[in-house]
Design a protein around this motif. Structure first.
Motif, short mmCIF file in Angstrom:
data_model
loop_
_atom_site.label_atom_id
_atom_site.label_comp_id
_atom_site.label_asym_id
_atom_site.label_seq_id
_atom_site.Cartn_x
_atom_site.Cartn_y
_atom_site.Cartn_z
N ASN A 64 1.64 5.03 11.45
CA ASN A 64 1.44 3.90 10.34
C ASN A 64 2.17 4.37 9.07
O ASN A 64 2.65 3.54 8.20
CB ASN A 64 -0.14 3.65 10.33
CG ASN A 64 -0.55 2.93 11.36
OD1 ASN A 64 0.05 2.29 12.09
ND2 ASN A 64 -1.98 2.92 11.59
N GLN A 65 1.81 5.74 8.87
CA GLN A 65 2.49 6.19 7.55
C GLN A 65 4.15 5.95 7.48
O GLN A 65 4.83 5.87 6.86
CB GLN A 65 2.23 7.74 7.26
CG GLN A 65 0.75 7.71 6.70
CD GLN A 65 0.85 7.27 5.34
OE1 GLN A 65 1.63 7.06 4.50
NE2 GLN A 65 -0.36 7.06 4.95
N CYS A 66 4.56 6.53 8.93
CA CYS A 66 6.04 6.39 9.05
C CYS A 66 6.74 4.96 8.95
O CYS A 66 7.33 4.91 8.27
CB CYS A 66 6.44 6.96 10.53
SG CYS A 66 6.14 8.61 10.78
N LEU A 67 6.02 3.99 9.52
CA LEU A 67 6.27 2.58 9.31
C LEU A 67 6.12 2.12 7.99
O LEU A 67 7.04 1.37 7.66
CB LEU A 67 5.44 1.83 10.33
CG LEU A 67 5.50 1.94 11.82
CD1 LEU A 67 4.68 1.30 12.54
CD2 LEU A 67 6.98 1.79 12.54
N LYS A 68 5.11 2.55 7.14
CA LYS A 68 5.03 2.16 5.92
C LYS A 68 6.24 2.98 5.01
O LYS A 68 6.83 2.05 4.34
CB LYS A 68 3.63 2.64 5.28
CG LYS A 68 3.51 2.45 4.00
CD LYS A 68 2.06 2.87 3.52
CE LYS A 68 1.70 2.66 1.99
NZ LYS A 68 0.35 3.57 1.77
N ARG A 69 6.56 4.03 5.29
CA ARG A 69 7.78 4.61 4.64
C ARG A 69 8.91 3.79 4.85
O ARG A 69 9.94 3.58 4.06
CB ARG A 69 8.02 6.08 5.09
CG ARG A 69 7.08 6.85 4.26
CD ARG A 69 7.37 8.24 4.14
NE ARG A 69 6.30 9.02 3.75
CZ ARG A 69 6.75 10.16 2.72
NH1 ARG A 69 7.88 10.52 2.68
NH2 ARG A 69 5.62 10.81 2.15
N LEU A 70 9.38 3.40 6.18
CA LEU A 70 10.55 2.79 6.67
C LEU A 70 10.47 1.25 5.79
O LEU A 70 11.41 0.69 5.34
CB LEU A 70 10.33 2.60 8.13
CG LEU A 70 10.74 3.92 8.87
CD1 LEU A 70 10.79 3.48 10.38
CD2 LEU A 70 12.19 4.31 8.68
N ARG A 71 9.30 0.63 5.79
CA ARG A 71 9.26 -0.70 5.26
C ARG A 71 9.54 -0.51 3.58
O ARG A 71 10.37 -1.27 3.06
CB ARG A 71 8.04 -1.32 5.39
CG ARG A 71 7.68 -2.12 6.58
CD ARG A 71 6.38 -2.83 6.60
NE ARG A 71 5.20 -1.97 6.22
CZ ARG A 71 4.47 -1.50 7.12
NH1 ARG A 71 4.66 -1.34 8.39
NH2 ARG A 71 3.44 -0.86 6.95
N HIS A 72 8.90 0.44 3.13
CA HIS A 72 9.19 0.71 1.69
C HIS A 72 10.77 1.13 1.30
O HIS A 72 11.26 0.66 0.42
CB HIS A 72 8.36 2.00 1.46
CG HIS A 72 8.43 2.31 -0.23
ND1 HIS A 72 7.88 1.49 -1.16
CD2 HIS A 72 9.18 3.46 -0.85
CE1 HIS A 72 8.37 2.07 -2.36
NE2 HIS A 72 9.03 3.19 -2.37
N GLU A 73 11.24 1.84 2.24
CA GLU A 73 12.80 2.10 2.21
C GLU A 73 13.70 0.96 2.45
O GLU A 73 14.58 0.59 1.65
CB GLU A 73 13.30 3.00 2.98
CG GLU A 73 12.97 4.81 2.99
CD GLU A 73 13.28 5.10 1.56
OE1 GLU A 73 14.33 4.78 1.06
OE2 GLU A 73 12.26 5.81 0.78
N ALA A 74 13.11 -0.07 3.17
CA ALA A 74 13.98 -1.23 3.47
C ALA A 74 13.79 -2.12 2.20
O ALA A 74 14.76 -2.73 1.70
CB ALA A 74 13.30 -1.97 4.85
N VAL A 75 12.68 -2.05 1.43
CA VAL A 75 12.38 -2.97 0.41
C VAL A 75 13.33 -2.42 -0.88
O VAL A 75 13.92 -2.88 -1.70
CB VAL A 75 10.85 -2.88 0.11
CG1 VAL A 75 10.87 -3.53 -1.39
CG2 VAL A 75 10.15 -3.89 0.98
N LYS A 76 13.32 -1.18 -0.92
CA LYS A 76 14.18 -0.34 -1.98
C LYS A 76 15.49 -0.88 -1.95
O LYS A 76 16.33 -1.07 -2.83
CB LYS A 76 13.78 1.23 -2.00
CG LYS A 76 12.40 1.42 -2.78
CD LYS A 76 12.28 2.95 -2.52
CE LYS A 76 13.43 3.88 -2.50
NZ LYS A 76 12.93 5.58 -2.44
#
Length: 159
Positions: A64-76
């Protein structure tokens, strides 16, 4: 959770958690950061792990933390692309929206609600930190934020 218990979990589950994170993120250093974050949350949180489900919990938390980071990077990336496409328009729109929200808050929210909103959204405080600072329960903080956000959403939805 006790420090000794977390150390045992770290020794026992670090390698499989790191493998999961590396498989998802493809970056070893980023993966180490994610696994460290999971253990930091355990150390500072109030999560109680059951012996028969602790491995599953840790691996799921890592995923879940990995997916959260990937989503955050995509938003950035999307925000950077938008800002590069029309930098002055995006920044000006954001500034105008923030000014409108600040004005609405000043005119329609109580001093306490304004303070709680600023602590949460401007300063990045958690509900627990706000509760401690304001001398109220975590639920009271949630109620104030919920009320304020409902008022703000309803006002700007009409516009």
């Amino acid at each position: 959770m006790e420090k000794m218990h977390i150390q045992r979990l770290f020794k026992q589950h670090y390698a499989p958690m790191l493998r999961v994170a590396c498989a998802i993120l493809g970056d070893e250093q980023e993966s180490k950061d994610v696994v460290s974050d999971v253990f930091a949350c355990l150390l500072h949180g109030k999560t109680a792990l059951m012996p028969d489900t602790e491995a599953h919990y840790l691996l799921t938390s890592t995923r879940n933390q990995c997916l959260k980071r990937l989503r955050h990077e995509a938003v950035k990336r999307r925000m950077a692309d938008l800002a590069a496409a029309e930098p002055s328009v995006c920044l000006q729109d954001d500034d105008n929206r923030l000014a409108d929200i600040d004005e609405f808050m000043a005119n329609h929210l109580s001093e306490q609600e304004q303070r709680i909103c600023r602590l949460r959204f401007s300063d990045g405080y958690t509900y627990d930190e706000i509760a401690a600072q304001e001398g109220m329960s975590r639920v009271a903080v949630w109620k104030h934020l919920s009320h304020a956000l409902t008022l703000i959403r309803n006002h700007f939805k009409k516009q």
